[in-house]
Design a protein around this motif. Structure first.
Motif, PDB file in Angstrom:
ATOM      1  N   ILE A 117       0.833  -1.204   0.000  1.00  0.00           N
ATOM      2  CA  ILE A 117       0.000   0.000   0.000  1.00  0.00           C
ATOM      3  C   ILE A 117       0.866   1.251   0.000  1.00  0.00           C
ATOM      4  N   ARG A 146       0.738   3.952  -2.978  1.00  0.00           N
ATOM      5  CA  ARG A 146       0.366   5.340  -2.730  1.00  0.00           C
ATOM      6  C   ARG A 146       1.462   6.309  -3.152  1.00  0.00           C
ATOM      7  N   PRO A 183      -1.330   7.266  -8.062  1.00  0.00           N
ATOM      8  CA  PRO A 183      -1.655   6.201  -7.102  1.00  0.00           C
ATOM      9  C   PRO A 183      -3.108   5.755  -7.183  1.00  0.00           C
ATOM     10  N   LYS A 188      -6.627   4.169  -5.637  1.00  0.00           N
ATOM     11  CA  LYS A 188      -7.303   4.038  -4.356  1.00  0.00           C
ATOM     12  C   LYS A 188      -7.095   2.589  -3.908  1.00  0.00           C
ATOM     13  N   VAL A 189      -7.070   2.362  -2.607  1.00  0.00           N
ATOM     14  CA  VAL A 189      -6.780   1.016  -2.107  1.00  0.00           C
ATOM     15  C   VAL A 189      -7.843   0.564  -1.112  1.00  0.00           C
ATOM     16  N   GLY A 243      -2.370   4.410   4.276  1.00  0.00           N
ATOM     17  CA  GLY A 243      -2.984   5.125   3.171  1.00  0.00           C
ATOM     18  C   GLY A 243      -4.120   4.426   2.472  1.00  0.00           C
ATOM     19  N   ALA A 244      -4.538   3.261   2.975  1.00  0.00           N
ATOM     20  CA  ALA A 244      -5.687   2.580   2.368  1.00  0.00           C
ATOM     21  C   ALA A 244      -6.945   3.423   2.551  1.00  0.00           C
ATOM     22  N   ASP A 245      -7.835   3.330   1.597  1.00  0.00           N
ATOM     23  CA  ASP A 245      -9.068   4.113   1.639  1.00  0.00           C
ATOM     24  C   ASP A 245     -10.208   3.365   2.321  1.00  0.00           C
ATOM     25  N   THR A 247      -3.879  12.423   3.404  1.00  0.00           N
ATOM     26  CA  THR A 247      -4.122  12.183   1.984  1.00  0.00           C
ATOM     27  C   THR A 247      -5.522  11.694   1.656  1.00  0.00           C
ATOM     28  N   ASN A 248      -6.250  11.183   2.655  1.00  0.00           N
ATOM     29  CA  ASN A 248      -7.586  10.680   2.358  1.00  0.00           C
ATOM     30  C   ASN A 248      -8.482  10.737   3.585  1.00  0.00           C
ATOM     31  N   GLN A 303      -7.528   8.523   6.782  1.00  0.00           N
ATOM     32  CA  GLN A 303      -6.499   9.089   7.651  1.00  0.00           C
ATOM     33  C   GLN A 303      -7.051  10.259   8.456  1.00  0.00           C
TER      34      GLN A 303
END
Length: 215
Positions: free
Chosen positions: A66, A70, A75, A77-78, A97-99, A200-201, A204
């Motif tokens: 991941i 990212r 990158p 989305k994860v 950083g996974a969504d 970043t998302n 987070q």
């Protein structure tokens, strides 16, 4: 068209997910990887919008993958794939950083919904299991709580309201309904919140909010 990559060391899992996803006319499975290292290679060679990534894999595990995904120029989305006995790894994946994440026994319709939601910038925080994970591993008494609260001080009162609802897993439409705002206004607030918090998302941002005891 949502371009998806499946990353799992179990060939049967990859086959099953590919069969499910390819049944959706708006999804195109463009790559399948058997470990994190191959996932990074394929994501570099193909444009991928959403990657479904297992946690435990040989050579390079999902959490490390991941971080590498990212860091790519474009990158994906994860969404992390996991089981209940991997709760601690799921938190690490979200922090990396996974969504969002899905349990491997998630209803097929929910898997499709998750891909569509994440592709549009939303996060899969609404399931109760996701909230329990964040609650379990982030309490306001942890050392990072003071730093998290300091970062929240950068927000306006309205932005804090938006963040509180985001942290409990509400979509932009849900937040708009709760606060009596236009959805476009909510999107603008969310963008400013992410910038102010230096994240970043949405996942987070939600973790940071929980660290600070908000929501």
């Amino acid at each position: 068209m949502i371009r998806v990559m499946i990353v799992d060391d179990d060939a049967l899992v990859r086959l099953g997910l590919a069969d499910l996803l390819e049944g959706d006319e708006d999804i195109d499975v463009v790559a399948q990887a058997h470990d994190g290292l191959q996932a990074v290679e394929l994501a570099t060679a193909h444009r991928v919008d959403v990657a479904l990534v297992d946690v435990r894999m040989p050579r390079m595990d999902g959490i490390t993958a991941i971080a590498h995904l990212r860091a790519l120029p474009h990158p994906p989305k994860v969404i992390t794939l996991t089981t209940f006995d991997l709760d601690e790894y799921v938190y690490d994946a979200l922090a990396a950083g996974a969504d969002g994440f899905l349990l491997k026994d998630t209803d097929p319709a929910e898997i499709l919904r998750a891909v569509h939601l994440v592709a549009t910038g939303s996060a899969m925080l609404h399931p109760a299991a996701a909230r329990r994970l964040i609650d379990r591993y982030h309490r306001s008494g942890l050392p990072q709580a003071a730093a998290a609260r300091a970062r929240l001080d950068r927000l306006t009162p309205r932005e804090r309201d938006v963040l509180a609802l985001l942290a409990r897993g509400d979509t932009n439409a849900d937040i708009a309904a709760s606060l009596g705002m236009r959805e476009s206004t909510v999107k603008a607030h969310v963008s400013r919140v992410l910038t102010a918090l230096d994240v970043t998302n949405r996942v987070q941002a939600a973790i940071l909010a929980r660290d600070a005891g908000l929501g």
